[in-house]
Design an enzyme around this catalytic site. Structure first.
Site, short mmCIF file in Angstrom:
data_model
loop_
_atom_site.label_atom_id
_atom_site.label_comp_id
_atom_site.label_asym_id
_atom_site.label_seq_id
_atom_site.Cartn_x
_atom_site.Cartn_y
_atom_site.Cartn_z
N CYS A 121 23.35 29.38 27.98
CA CYS A 121 22.79 28.46 29.09
C CYS A 121 22.20 27.95 28.43
O CYS A 121 21.85 26.59 28.25
CB CYS A 121 21.72 29.43 30.13
N CYS A 217 18.97 35.08 35.74
CA CYS A 217 18.68 34.68 36.53
C CYS A 217 19.44 34.82 37.75
O CYS A 217 19.62 34.27 39.49
CB CYS A 217 17.88 33.19 36.59
#
Length: 380
Positions: A121, A217
């Protein structure tokens, strides 16, 4: 309004120009760390713009706490920006996040690898795309709430561990390029978490007591196996559990439930010593298990290197975010550990340090066992 505490306002953003003439873009996830980074930027006197990335579906993520970059967090970031009196933008990067992080996460599990989605990410949408957006806005700095430090050495920026070892996030930022580091700033990297929360509370930020987000997440309810099975259903096919000599010891419910080094869930008792997953062979739907010494690794071949250092060869290496760096030698893209290292698996990030300084890192492609009885562990 932000606190006028002079200790806060002395934060050095290394802008090379008067702060009153500078523009700072802050990446805001909606958590307390990035919110305090925005607070410190606002304290500096520069023009500050908050930017939040929408990375995945609001409706699914907003149902639970501990998420980031989704519904509630976007709202929280907007509330903080309103409190600080700064502009706030939301960028929809959901499709890029799915392709670059979620799909890669599922692919790695399907290939028997151990993924590190936070590094993916940061290397993709969070730093690469945000860096480009900040440049388009004419930013003099791109600020994040990571616990790392940007240190100038002879005018050249270096990336160092966060001052608080319990919060250091440098492992996940090894992919930061020199060009990105020129623009990036990390104002909370010198602070312990307790002080960050105290600054948020003092300034009246609505996220001062908000719980920290979890690492993965985007996984609903923490059920990563459920996500991978939906995206790659072949990973839940049952198969054999064999020992290092290929003898069948039992059956497993699907490779998606296992990673290298795992002991839990094997359910094959009656052995003189505990057995661990030594290798995953996804095409054969097979788990290879062995005693703990079979997990010892002497070398690791690393690909897709990102390098911020010089020509250092004798270094320290971390292969997991929570592990300690261990002495190693770099040679031709390979890491040779000075002592056998455990917990090393294809798909993980190998991150290289010189003391507190992050030199770079890459993806572990294959490992070489430190024991003669265990073969090379590799993933095609």
């Amino acid at each position: 309004m932000p606190s006028k505490d002079p200790a806060v306002s002395r934060t050095d953003f290394q802008l090379g120009k008067p702060v009153s003439a500078a523009r700072i873009v802050v990446a805001m996830s909606g958590g307390v760390d990035s919110s305090v980074a925005a607070l410190l930027a606002a304290q500096s006197g520069a023009e500050v713009v908050g930017v939040t990335l929408q990375l995945y579906d609001h409706g699914e993520a907003v149902k639970r706490s501990g998420a980031c970059c989704a519904g509630q967090d976007i709202y929280d970031a907007a509330q903080v920006c309103e409190k600080l009196g700064i502009a706030h933008y939301v960028l929809d990067y959901e499709s890029r996040f799915r392709e670059g992080v979620i799909e890669r996460f599922a692919d790695d599990y399907a290939r028997g690898r151990t993924p590190v989605p936070c590094s993916l990410c940061n290397q993709g949408v969070k730093f690469t795309d945000l860096h480009g957006f900040a440049r388009e806005l004419g930013a003099d700095a791109l600020v994040t709430g990571h616990y790392v430090r940007r240190v100038l050495n002879g005018g050249k920026p270096e990336l160092h561990k966060g001052r608080d070892p319990a919060r250091d996030q440098s492992y996940f930022l090894y992919g930061t390029t020199a060009e990105q580091l020129d623009l990036l700033r990390f104002p909370i990297g010198e602070l312990p978490k307790a002080e960050v929360r105290a600054l948020a509370a003092e300034a009246g930020l609505p996220v001062a007591a908000k719980p920290d987000s979890q690492d993965i997440c985007f996984v609903p309810d923490g059920d990563y196996a459920g996500l991978v099975k939906r995206l790659r259903p072949e990973t839940e096919a049952p198969g054999e559990i064999v020992d290092l000599e290929g003898r069948v010891l039992g059956r497993h419910p699907g490779v998606v439930h296992f990673t290298v080094g795992q002991r839990r869930g094997l359910e094959i008792g009656g052995h003189a010593e505990p057995l661990y997953v030594v290798r995953i062979e996804p095409e054969e739907r097979r788990l290879v298990v062995g005693p703990k010494p079979a997990l010892a690794v002497a070398e690791a071949a690393v690909t897709d290197w990102n390098w911020l250092g010089e020509d250092q060869r004798e270094v320290a290496v971390k292969v997991r975010s929570l592990s300690r760096p261990v002495p190693a030698t770099l040679e031709d893209g390979r890491i040779r550990f000075h002592q056998p290292e455990y917990g090393v698996a294809p798909g993980q990030a190998a991150v290289v340090y010189d003391g507190d300084r992050l030199l770079g890192g890459g993806w572990i492609e294959r490992t070489v066992s430190a024991t003669a009885s265990a073969p090379l562990r590799a993933v095609a």
